[in-house]
Design an enzyme around this catalytic site. Structure first.
Site, PDB file in Angstrom:
ATOM      1  N   GLU A 146      -3.163  -8.548   3.700  1.00  0.00           N
ATOM      2  CA  GLU A 146      -3.695  -8.975   5.002  1.00  0.00           C
ATOM      3  C   GLU A 146      -5.219  -8.866   5.063  1.00  0.00           C
ATOM      4  OE1 GLU A 146      -3.468  -4.578   5.395  1.00  0.00           O
ATOM      5  OE2 GLU A 146      -2.267  -6.104   4.386  1.00  0.00           O
ATOM      6  N   HIS A 179      -4.105  -4.656  -0.128  1.00  0.00           N
ATOM      7  CA  HIS A 179      -3.746  -5.121   1.213  1.00  0.00           C
ATOM      8  C   HIS A 179      -3.803  -6.645   1.264  1.00  0.00           C
ATOM      9  CE1 HIS A 179      -3.665  -1.254   3.311  1.00  0.00           C
ATOM     10  NE2 HIS A 179      -4.578  -0.894   2.432  1.00  0.00           N
ATOM     11  N   CYS A 222       0.843  -1.196   0.000  1.00  0.00           N
ATOM     12  CA  CYS A 222       0.000   0.000   0.000  1.00  0.00           C
ATOM     13  C   CYS A 222       0.887   1.257   0.000  1.00  0.00           C
ATOM     14  CB  CYS A 222      -0.991  -0.030   1.166  1.00  0.00           C
ATOM     15  SG  CYS A 222      -2.290   1.222   0.996  1.00  0.00           S
TER      16      CYS A 222
END
Length: 197
Positions: free
Chosen positions: A181, A179, A77
């Site tokens: 995650e 992202h 990011c």
């Protein structure tokens, strides 16, 4: 495996640490130059504003260290954008690992395209081992108002308003705008493949 997660007062770092722990890694959040230099893998995540983040990196001399690192390095990011040479966000000179500019999304149709780009979108034109076990057009989760231009270092693209560099690679440096995650099994697989490099 010694995994350094670079601390630079950016948001969203804790969820990256949890994602790495779920994969069996033992990440350490740190801005210590010696620890980062000696790590097996380095991850550079975050959400935030480019010029503020760069100021912190400069104060800690991380701006000098990061481009010289030789181990596998993964920017996520804001971490992807800061690896570029320049960001239109507050006209910020960045780290210059990738000779690429970061530009602001300008929607040509505000009814159809909102900025920031938030939500699930797909990756395509995948190249390299980071995508092992993944299908073309796998979906990942985005939250961003700025994007990296396409270049010879682009290893995956996403289309929003226009094509942009979803992931990039140059030597030991990898970078991802979405992202991992927050990207379910696809993001987990990309992180797992990075840790296996």
């Amino acid at each position: 495996m010694k995994v350094a997660v670079i601390k630079y007062n950016a948001g969203n770092v804790q969820s990256v640490l949890y994602a790495l722990e779920r994969l069996g890694a033992e990440p350490t959040l740190t801005d210590d130059l010696e620890f980062i230099s000696s790590a097996d893998k380095v991850i550079f995540p975050g959400q935030g504003e480019a010029s503020t983040a760069m100021k912190y990196l400069q104060e800690k001399k991380l701006d000098l260290l990061i481009p010289e690192l030789k181990q596998p390095f993964f920017g996520v990011c804001l971490g992807q954008q800061l690896l570029c040479e320049f960001s239109e966000e507050n006209n910020t000179t960045c780290l210059g690992v990738f000779p690429v500019k970061v530009k602001r999304f300008i929607p040509h149709n505000t009814a159809e395209f909102k900025v920031p780009h938030v939500g699930w979108n797909n990756l395509y034109d995948l190249k390299g081992t980071l995508f092992e076990g993944l299908d073309n057009h796998s979906y990942v989760y985005y939250v961003h108002s700025f994007y990296c231009e396409l270049s010879e270092f682009t290893i995956a693209k996403t289309q929003y308003i226009h094509d942009f560099a979803a992931l990039m690679n140059k030597d030991n440096f990898y970078a991802m705008q979405a992202h991992p995650e927050k990207s379910s099994l696809v993001g987990e697989r990309i992180l797992k493949n990075f840790l296996a490099l």
